[in-house]
Design a protein around this motif. Structure first.
Motif, PDB file in Angstrom:
ATOM      1  N   ASN A 231       0.818  -1.226   0.000  1.00 52.31           N
ATOM      2  CA  ASN A 231       0.000   0.000   0.000  1.00 52.31           C
ATOM      3  C   ASN A 231       0.844   1.265   0.000  1.00 52.31           C
ATOM      4  O   ASN A 231       0.303   2.368  -0.092  1.00 52.31           O
ATOM      5  CB  ASN A 231      -0.969   0.012   1.182  1.00 52.31           C
ATOM      6  N   SER A 232       2.158   1.144   0.068  1.00 50.98           N
ATOM      7  CA  SER A 232       3.048   2.306   0.003  1.00 50.98           C
ATOM      8  C   SER A 232       3.603   2.534  -1.404  1.00 50.98           C
ATOM      9  O   SER A 232       4.350   3.480  -1.625  1.00 50.98           O
ATOM     10  CB  SER A 232       4.233   2.114   0.968  1.00 50.98           C
TER      11      SER A 232
ATOM     12  N   PHE B 210       3.108  12.109  -0.733  1.00 52.82           N
ATOM     13  CA  PHE B 210       3.453  10.757  -1.170  1.00 52.82           C
ATOM     14  C   PHE B 210       4.675  10.296  -0.390  1.00 52.82           C
ATOM     15  O   PHE B 210       5.592  11.096  -0.198  1.00 52.82           O
ATOM     16  CB  PHE B 210       3.760  10.740  -2.673  1.00 52.82           C
ATOM     17  N   PRO B 211       4.696   9.061   0.096  1.00 51.07           N
ATOM     18  CA  PRO B 211       3.694   8.009  -0.095  1.00 51.07           C
ATOM     19  C   PRO B 211       2.397   8.266   0.671  1.00 51.07           C
ATOM     20  O   PRO B 211       2.387   8.984   1.672  1.00 51.07           O
ATOM     21  CB  PRO B 211       4.398   6.757   0.415  1.00 51.07           C
ATOM     22  N   LEU B 212       1.347   7.633   0.196  1.00 50.94           N
ATOM     23  CA  LEU B 212       0.011   7.917   0.715  1.00 50.94           C
ATOM     24  C   LEU B 212      -0.189   7.444   2.147  1.00 50.94           C
ATOM     25  O   LEU B 212      -1.127   7.892   2.813  1.00 50.94           O
ATOM     26  CB  LEU B 212      -1.034   7.265  -0.205  1.00 50.94           C
ATOM     27  N   ILE B 213       0.670   6.552   2.623  1.00 52.56           N
ATOM     28  CA  ILE B 213       0.470   6.034   3.982  1.00 52.56           C
ATOM     29  C   ILE B 213       0.981   7.005   5.047  1.00 52.56           C
ATOM     30  O   ILE B 213       0.803   6.752   6.239  1.00 52.56           O
ATOM     31  CB  ILE B 213       1.153   4.660   4.167  1.00 52.56           C
ATOM     32  N   VAL B 214       1.588   8.130   4.625  1.00 53.93           N
ATOM     33  CA  VAL B 214       2.061   9.142   5.577  1.00 53.93           C
ATOM     34  C   VAL B 214       1.237  10.415   5.382  1.00 53.93           C
ATOM     35  O   VAL B 214       1.258  11.016   4.311  1.00 53.93           O
ATOM     36  CB  VAL B 214       3.558   9.442   5.377  1.00 53.93           C
ATOM     37  N   HIS B 215       0.524  10.826   6.415  1.00 53.28           N
ATOM     38  CA  HIS B 215      -0.327  12.009   6.336  1.00 53.28           C
ATOM     39  C   HIS B 215       0.535  13.275   6.233  1.00 53.28           C
ATOM     40  O   HIS B 215       1.529  13.419   6.940  1.00 53.28           O
ATOM     41  CB  HIS B 215      -1.211  12.077   7.581  1.00 53.28           C
ATOM     42  N   GLU B 216       0.164  14.191   5.330  1.00 48.22           N
ATOM     43  CA  GLU B 216       0.898  15.449   5.125  1.00 48.22           C
ATOM     44  C   GLU B 216       2.385  15.204   4.863  1.00 48.22           C
ATOM     45  O   GLU B 216       3.270  15.874   5.389  1.00 48.22           O
ATOM     46  CB  GLU B 216       0.728  16.381   6.329  1.00 48.22           C
TER      47      GLU B 216
ATOM     48  N   PHE C 194      -4.209  -7.843 -14.894  1.00 49.61           N
ATOM     49  CA  PHE C 194      -4.183  -8.492 -13.587  1.00 49.61           C
ATOM     50  C   PHE C 194      -5.070  -7.758 -12.584  1.00 49.61           C
ATOM     51  O   PHE C 194      -5.297  -6.547 -12.692  1.00 49.61           O
ATOM     52  CB  PHE C 194      -2.753  -8.531 -13.035  1.00 49.61           C
ATOM     53  N   LYS C 195      -5.548  -8.495 -11.605  1.00 49.85           N
ATOM     54  CA  LYS C 195      -6.252  -7.905 -10.466  1.00 49.85           C
ATOM     55  C   LYS C 195      -5.205  -7.514  -9.430  1.00 49.85           C
ATOM     56  O   LYS C 195      -4.347  -8.322  -9.072  1.00 49.85           O
ATOM     57  CB  LYS C 195      -7.247  -8.894  -9.858  1.00 49.85           C
ATOM     58  N   VAL C 196      -5.253  -6.276  -8.952  1.00 51.78           N
ATOM     59  CA  VAL C 196      -4.271  -5.779  -7.986  1.00 51.78           C
ATOM     60  C   VAL C 196      -4.770  -6.013  -6.568  1.00 51.78           C
ATOM     61  O   VAL C 196      -5.898  -5.631  -6.223  1.00 51.78           O
ATOM     62  CB  VAL C 196      -3.987  -4.284  -8.212  1.00 51.78           C
ATOM     63  N   VAL C 197      -3.949  -6.648  -5.741  1.00 49.85           N
ATOM     64  CA  VAL C 197      -4.282  -6.922  -4.348  1.00 49.85           C
ATOM     65  C   VAL C 197      -3.296  -6.162  -3.464  1.00 49.85           C
ATOM     66  O   VAL C 197      -2.075  -6.359  -3.575  1.00 49.85           O
ATOM     67  CB  VAL C 197      -4.217  -8.433  -4.038  1.00 49.85           C
ATOM     68  N   SER C 198      -3.800  -5.299  -2.610  1.00 51.20           N
ATOM     69  CA  SER C 198      -2.947  -4.471  -1.762  1.00 51.20           C
ATOM     70  C   SER C 198      -2.477  -5.240  -0.529  1.00 51.20           C
ATOM     71  O   SER C 198      -3.238  -5.995   0.087  1.00 51.20           O
ATOM     72  CB  SER C 198      -3.712  -3.218  -1.321  1.00 51.20           C
ATOM     73  N   VAL C 199      -1.199  -5.024  -0.178  1.00 48.76           N
ATOM     74  CA  VAL C 199      -0.605  -5.620   1.026  1.00 48.76           C
ATOM     75  C   VAL C 199      -0.269  -4.490   1.993  1.00 48.76           C
ATOM     76  O   VAL C 199       0.321  -3.480   1.598  1.00 48.76           O
ATOM     77  CB  VAL C 199       0.664  -6.423   0.680  1.00 48.76           C
ATOM     78  N   ASN C 200      -0.628  -4.661   3.247  1.00 49.02           N
ATOM     79  CA  ASN C 200      -0.436  -3.616   4.255  1.00 49.02           C
ATOM     80  C   ASN C 200       1.040  -3.440   4.622  1.00 49.02           C
ATOM     81  O   ASN C 200       1.866  -4.345   4.441  1.00 49.02           O
ATOM     82  CB  ASN C 200      -1.237  -3.932   5.521  1.00 49.02           C
ATOM     83  N   SER C 201       1.331  -2.244   5.167  1.00 46.17           N
ATOM     84  CA  SER C 201       2.660  -1.951   5.703  1.00 46.17           C
ATOM     85  C   SER C 201       2.591  -1.847   7.219  1.00 46.17           C
ATOM     86  O   SER C 201       1.556  -1.462   7.783  1.00 46.17           O
ATOM     87  CB  SER C 201       3.181  -0.633   5.131  1.00 46.17           C
ATOM     88  N   LEU C 202       3.691  -2.178   7.879  1.00 41.08           N
ATOM     89  CA  LEU C 202       3.784  -2.051   9.333  1.00 41.08           C
ATOM     90  C   LEU C 202       4.115  -0.612   9.710  1.00 41.08           C
ATOM     91  O   LEU C 202       4.435   0.221   8.854  1.00 41.08           O
ATOM     92  CB  LEU C 202       4.868  -2.986   9.866  1.00 41.08           C
ATOM     93  N   ASP C 203       4.084  -0.325  10.991  1.00 44.21           N
ATOM     94  CA  ASP C 203       4.414   1.025  11.465  1.00 44.21           C
ATOM     95  C   ASP C 203       5.853   1.415  11.140  1.00 44.21           C
ATOM     96  O   ASP C 203       6.176   2.603  11.065  1.00 44.21           O
ATOM     97  CB  ASP C 203       4.182   1.129  12.974  1.00 44.21           C
ATOM     98  N   ASN C 204       6.716   0.414  10.952  1.00 43.45           N
ATOM     99  CA  ASN C 204       8.114   0.715  10.617  1.00 43.45           C
ATOM    100  C   ASN C 204       8.330   0.908   9.116  1.00 43.45           C
ATOM    101  O   ASN C 204       9.460   1.063   8.660  1.00 43.45           O
ATOM    102  CB  ASN C 204       9.040  -0.371  11.149  1.00 43.45           C
ATOM    103  N   GLY C 205       7.239   0.892   8.337  1.00 37.47           N
ATOM    104  CA  GLY C 205       7.319   1.151   6.912  1.00 37.47           C
ATOM    105  C   GLY C 205       7.545  -0.071   6.045  1.00 37.47           C
ATOM    106  O   GLY C 205       7.465   0.021   4.823  1.00 37.47           O
TER     107      GLY C 205
END
Length: 482
Positions: free
Chosen positions: A162-163, A410-416, A177-188
């Motif tokens: 997801n990053s 960007f990356p989208l997983i980090v706000h602002e 292909f179908k895209v499947v998102s994989v999560n990231s941990l707090d450490n990135g």
């Protein structure tokens, strides 16, 4: 505009009389121009001043630091330009027979070898014209591999963290292909447990950037590759951040099956505006037969373009790729050698860590406790919450200090998010000047937020409405000739 300076009768050129017969009457009437070409009429010095003034208003890598995270706007050595303009390279034609362009084919053959050695891959194609084009090409090889080796046809999923860069899911989707998102941990890093839940017999592969999009090396990359391979999938590496590991680690050794190289990033060739770029693709033994054709091979002492590649995914570019960019990258590699490439990576890492450590007390730094690589992730989250100053405001204000803004949101997983990549090219004096400006902006946001929110104040134009411009694109210039 140049038309505003136009005065009838002024000329910036002098051409000799035409020494060939007028063949206008041989052109069909419907293709002939019936009106005079309306061009600006200016003297040579006025033309020169106009162009220089436009250049001064523009921002470019020769002007100052360009800290675009992940885009890697590094310095373009001028020797690259000299070699790319050598007559033996600049004046050849792509339709010449192999025997007449042996020097060019030798250069391309050696560049393929260099990239394969740097990456730990077995074969390389130089055809793709950009990083995203390389992604598309690499995913096509994965698709061809499964078509040949898995008669069930079930492998229709590509895993993407997801990053990731937006081009990753886009390239996979373009290939069907179908895209499947994989999560990231707090450490990135990739969440291994989440990855395990998404591995099944429909997985074709996984796209991953390493170091990843938050600038951190995936320390469990061998386990990730093993899990995907055990599920029957292949591993694709987005080579966007290869400039942090050259000479230190090789993707092929980590377990990746295919990757692309951004020559317009890692290897110092011009990066801009959708091209001209270059995104060669490297593959291991599993995929080498599927690379785009023709393939550059060597028979004895002769270099040839081999076209009878029966399992190839086909041609991916007109002619042989963006050749002038290939010459520049080849020059860069030859200039530095293996030792120099490693030093480039080391200096990029040092510079990024220096910036992070200078700015982490003035901006949020979600990964300050991690071992970052070539880029520093910062955030204006607290400034936004306490003073209503956003990351966009900070970026606009930075322009008043004569710095190009970093990558934002960007990356989208980090706000602002503020994504800063200094590259190895910048001296410590430049890094300090950039950090001083960022610290000053942080202080301004707390003491005079309106100053930051209304920036920039020193440019030819003030704050532009970015959203309106994106939604109402108009690139036409209408001139009233009357």
């Amino acid at each position: 505009m140049i038309f505003d300076k136009s005065k009838s009768g002024r000329r910036a050129y002098s051409l000799p009389s035409c020494d060939v017969p007028d063949a206008t009457n041989k052109i069909s009437e419907k293709y002939r121009r019936n009106e005079k070409v309306e061009l600006p009429e200016v003297s040579e010095n006025e033309l020169q001043r106009h162009m220089v003034n436009l250049s001064a208003k523009n921002y470019h890598i020769d002007k100052n630091m360009y800290p675009l995270g992940s885009c890697t706007m590094k310095f373009n050595p001028k020797v690259n330009e000299l070699t790319s303009r050598m007559a033996g390279f600049a004046q050849i034609h792509p339709l010449q027979v192999d025997e007449q362009v042996q020097g060019a084919l030798e250069m391309m053959y050696e560049l393929q070898h260099f990239l394969a050695e740097i990456s730990g891959m077995k074969a390389v194609s130089l055809q793709p014209a950009a990083g995203a084009h390389g992604e598309f090409t690499g995913i096509m090889t994965i698709m061809k591999y499964h078509e040949k080796n898995d008669p069930t046809g079930k492998r229709k999923k590509i895993l993407v963290p997801n990053s990731a860069h937006g081009t990753n899911p886009a390239s996979a989707a373009m290939c069907g292909f179908k895209v499947v998102s994989v999560n990231s941990l707090d450490n990135g890093q990739v969440d291994i447990e989440d990855l395990k839940t998404k591995l099944d017999d429909e997985i074709a592969g996984m796209m991953l950037t390493n170091p990843n999009t938050v600038g951190i090396f995936e320390t469990k990359i061998e386990e990730i590759c093993r899990l995907v391979h055990e599920a029957g999938g292949l591993m694709y590496m987005d080579g966007a951040n290869l400039n942090a590991i050259m000479g230190i680690a090789r993707p092929g050794d980590m377990g990746f099956d295919v990757m692309h190289f951004n020559l317009h990033k890692t290897f110092s060739t011009p990066h801009g505006g959708g091209g001209p770029g270059s995104g060669p693709v490297g593959v291991n033994d599993k995929l080498k037969d599927f690379l785009p054709k023709p393939v550059i091979t060597k028979n004895g002492s002769t270099y040839v373009l081999k076209c009878d590649c029966t399992e190839s995914i086909g041609r991916m570019h007109g002619f042989w790729g963006n050749f002038g960019i290939l010459v520049r990258a080849y020059t860069y590699i030859k200039q530095h050698g293996s030792k120099g490439l490693r030093e480039i990576s080391e200096n990029a890492i040092i510079n990024a860590n220096y910036i992070l450590n200078r700015l982490k007390d003035y901006y949020d730094a979600p990964y300050a406790n991690e071992k970052i690589m070539h880029e520093a992730i910062l955030s204006s989250h607290t400034l936004k919450k306490n003073h209503d100053v956003s990351t966009l405001d900070v970026a606009k204000r930075l322009m008043d200090y004569n710095f190009h803004p970093p990558t934002v949101y960007f990356p989208l997983i980090v706000h602002e998010c503020l994504m800063v990549e200094p590259t190895e090219s910048e001296a410590i004096e430049n890094l300090d000047a950039f950090c001083d400006a960022m610290i000053q902006i942080s202080n301004e946001a707390k003491t005079n937020p309106e100053l930051v929110k209304n920036a920039p104040h020193t440019l030819a134009t003030g704050r532009l409405d970015d959203a309106y411009a994106a939604k109402n694109i108009n690139v036409c210039c209408f001139v009233d000739w009357d």
